[in-house]
Design a protein around this motif. Structure first.
Motif, PDB file in Angstrom:
ATOM      1  N   UNK A 187       0.836  -1.201   0.000  1.00 36.05           N
ATOM      2  CA  UNK A 187       0.000   0.000   0.000  1.00 36.05           C
ATOM      3  C   UNK A 187       0.870   1.251   0.000  1.00 36.05           C
ATOM      4  N   UNK A 188       1.874   1.296   0.882  1.00 31.96           N
ATOM      5  CA  UNK A 188       2.728   2.471   0.973  1.00 31.96           C
ATOM      6  C   UNK A 188       3.601   2.619  -0.277  1.00 31.96           C
ATOM      7  N   UNK A 189       4.047   1.510  -0.847  1.00 32.97           N
ATOM      8  CA  UNK A 189       4.820   1.571  -2.089  1.00 32.97           C
ATOM      9  C   UNK A 189       3.989   2.207  -3.203  1.00 32.97           C
ATOM     10  N   UNK A 190       2.742   1.807  -3.302  1.00 33.49           N
ATOM     11  CA  UNK A 190       1.854   2.377  -4.329  1.00 33.49           C
ATOM     12  C   UNK A 190       1.605   3.852  -4.071  1.00 33.49           C
ATOM     13  N   UNK A 191       1.388   4.205  -2.800  1.00 31.11           N
ATOM     14  CA  UNK A 191       1.104   5.602  -2.468  1.00 31.11           C
ATOM     15  C   UNK A 191       2.310   6.489  -2.758  1.00 31.11           C
ATOM     16  N   UNK A 192       3.508   6.022  -2.407  1.00 31.86           N
ATOM     17  CA  UNK A 192       4.721   6.801  -2.664  1.00 31.86           C
ATOM     18  C   UNK A 192       4.863   7.085  -4.159  1.00 31.86           C
ATOM     19  N   UNK A 193       4.595   6.091  -4.984  1.00 34.94           N
ATOM     20  CA  UNK A 193       4.727   6.280  -6.429  1.00 34.94           C
ATOM     21  C   UNK A 193       3.624   7.183  -6.977  1.00 34.94           C
ATOM     22  N   UNK A 194       2.391   6.978  -6.501  1.00 31.82           N
ATOM     23  CA  UNK A 194       1.277   7.780  -6.995  1.00 31.82           C
ATOM     24  C   UNK A 194       1.412   9.241  -6.585  1.00 31.82           C
ATOM     25  N   UNK A 195       1.538   9.482  -5.280  1.00 30.01           N
ATOM     26  CA  UNK A 195       1.605  10.859  -4.807  1.00 30.01           C
ATOM     27  C   UNK A 195       2.913  11.527  -5.204  1.00 30.01           C
ATOM     28  N   UNK A 196       3.987  10.766  -5.239  1.00 32.08           N
ATOM     29  CA  UNK A 196       5.263  11.327  -5.662  1.00 32.08           C
ATOM     30  C   UNK A 196       5.239  11.755  -7.116  1.00 32.08           C
ATOM     31  N   UNK A 197       4.656  10.908  -7.978  1.00 32.45           N
ATOM     32  CA  UNK A 197       4.567  11.262  -9.392  1.00 32.45           C
ATOM     33  C   UNK A 197       3.684  12.472  -9.634  1.00 32.45           C
ATOM     34  N   UNK A 198       2.564  12.529  -8.937  1.00 30.43           N
ATOM     35  CA  UNK A 198       1.659  13.667  -9.084  1.00 30.43           C
ATOM     36  C   UNK A 198       2.330  14.945  -8.595  1.00 30.43           C
ATOM     37  N   UNK A 199       3.036  14.867  -7.476  1.00 29.36           N
ATOM     38  CA  UNK A 199       3.706  16.055  -6.939  1.00 29.36           C
ATOM     39  C   UNK A 199       4.769  16.579  -7.894  1.00 29.36           C
ATOM     40  N   UNK A 200       5.574  15.696  -8.457  1.00 25.49           N
ATOM     41  CA  UNK A 200       6.587  16.124  -9.423  1.00 25.49           C
ATOM     42  C   UNK A 200       5.931  16.847 -10.595  1.00 25.49           C
ATOM     43  N   UNK A 201       4.790  16.347 -11.031  1.00 31.90           N
ATOM     44  CA  UNK A 201       4.071  16.950 -12.152  1.00 31.90           C
ATOM     45  C   UNK A 201       3.503  18.315 -11.763  1.00 31.90           C
ATOM     46  N   UNK A 202       2.809  18.368 -10.644  1.00 27.52           N
ATOM     47  CA  UNK A 202       2.158  19.605 -10.209  1.00 27.52           C
ATOM     48  C   UNK A 202       3.171  20.715  -9.969  1.00 27.52           C
TER      49      UNK A 202
END
Length: 239
Positions: A187-202
């Motif tokens: 769960x945390x691995x998925x969240x790190x990738x999802x939120x991390x990718x979105x943050x880099x984009x934003x």
């Protein structure tokens, strides 16, 4: 039953929050001051203290409002998906999260950028913390549903680094879920990738290489989906 005075107070609090958000969007987080909000509303700064005890408390309330809005968006995305299609539901929620973030970059920055002061001014859980937990539970609930309906392979407790294992166990206890530590880790691995990718984009940190980061986001989703036993499907062309 709310009295007229209660309704007027609630309306004023709502207007204060809306004004703070407008200033945040138009001028940035540094401009969101009690004085600026009071000026926009035709009030005096001291008058705002009848509604919020400090600048930090006001920002915490705005954060709570924003988390509530974002969470409602994610719930709506989940309801729009086929109830029996767990993969479709997960992808819809992930895409709506990115869509909201890109549509509201300064609001996203307030939620997921530097922590805002005010959280530790009192011991009890405040509106912002309650709203943040409801937001976080949206993703955890997806994992719970997925694990209960179609469990996916995870590592055993013994295979997890002991230093990480103790932290995962603590987090599991705090959340109050009955899941193997391997599921919590995934769960945390998925969240790190999802939120991390979105943050880099934003925050514009992908512009050095990408003019449009959506294909990279979809590639990430296509890699995450099979890791949790889901089938990836591309977004509709008119999305």
């Amino acid at each position: 039953m709310q009295t007229r005075r209660d309704r007027l107070r609630a309306a004023t609090v709502r207007e204060i929050s809306e004004t703070a958000r407008r200033i945040l969007v138009e001028e940035g987080p540094e401009a969101v001051t009690l004085r600026a909000i009071a000026r926009e509303m035709g009030m005096t700064a001291p008058a705002l203290y009848r509604y919020f005890g400090s600048h930090g408390e006001l920002l915490r309330h705005l954060i709570g409002d924003l988390f509530t809005e974002l969470t409602d968006e994610l719930h709506a995305a989940a309801k729009e998906a086929d109830p029996g299609d767990l993969g479709g539901k997960f992808l819809a929620v992930a895409r709506r999260f990115r869509h909201w973030a890109l549509a509201n970059p300064r609001e996203y920055g307030l939620l997921f950028g530097s922590p805002v002061r005010g959280r530790h001014e009192h011991e009890e859980v405040d509106f912002a913390e309650e709203s943040a937990r409801r937001f976080g539970w949206t993703f955890m609930a997806l994992f719970l549903e997925l694990w209960n309906k179609q469990p996916f392979p995870v590592v055993s407790d013994e295979e997890i680094d002991p230093a990480l294992r103790s932290q995962l166990a603590r987090y599991r206890d705090e959340v109050g879920v009955d899941l193997p530590l391997g599921v919590i880790q995934q769960f945390l691995k998925c969240w790190v990738r999802l939120q991390g990718g979105v943050s880099l984009d934003v925050f514009g940190h992908l512009e050095f290489a990408l003019d449009d980061a959506e294909p990279m986001f979809e590639l990430m989703l296509s890699e995450i989906a099979p890791e949790v036993g889901l089938t990836y499907t591309p977004p509709p062309r008119d999305a």
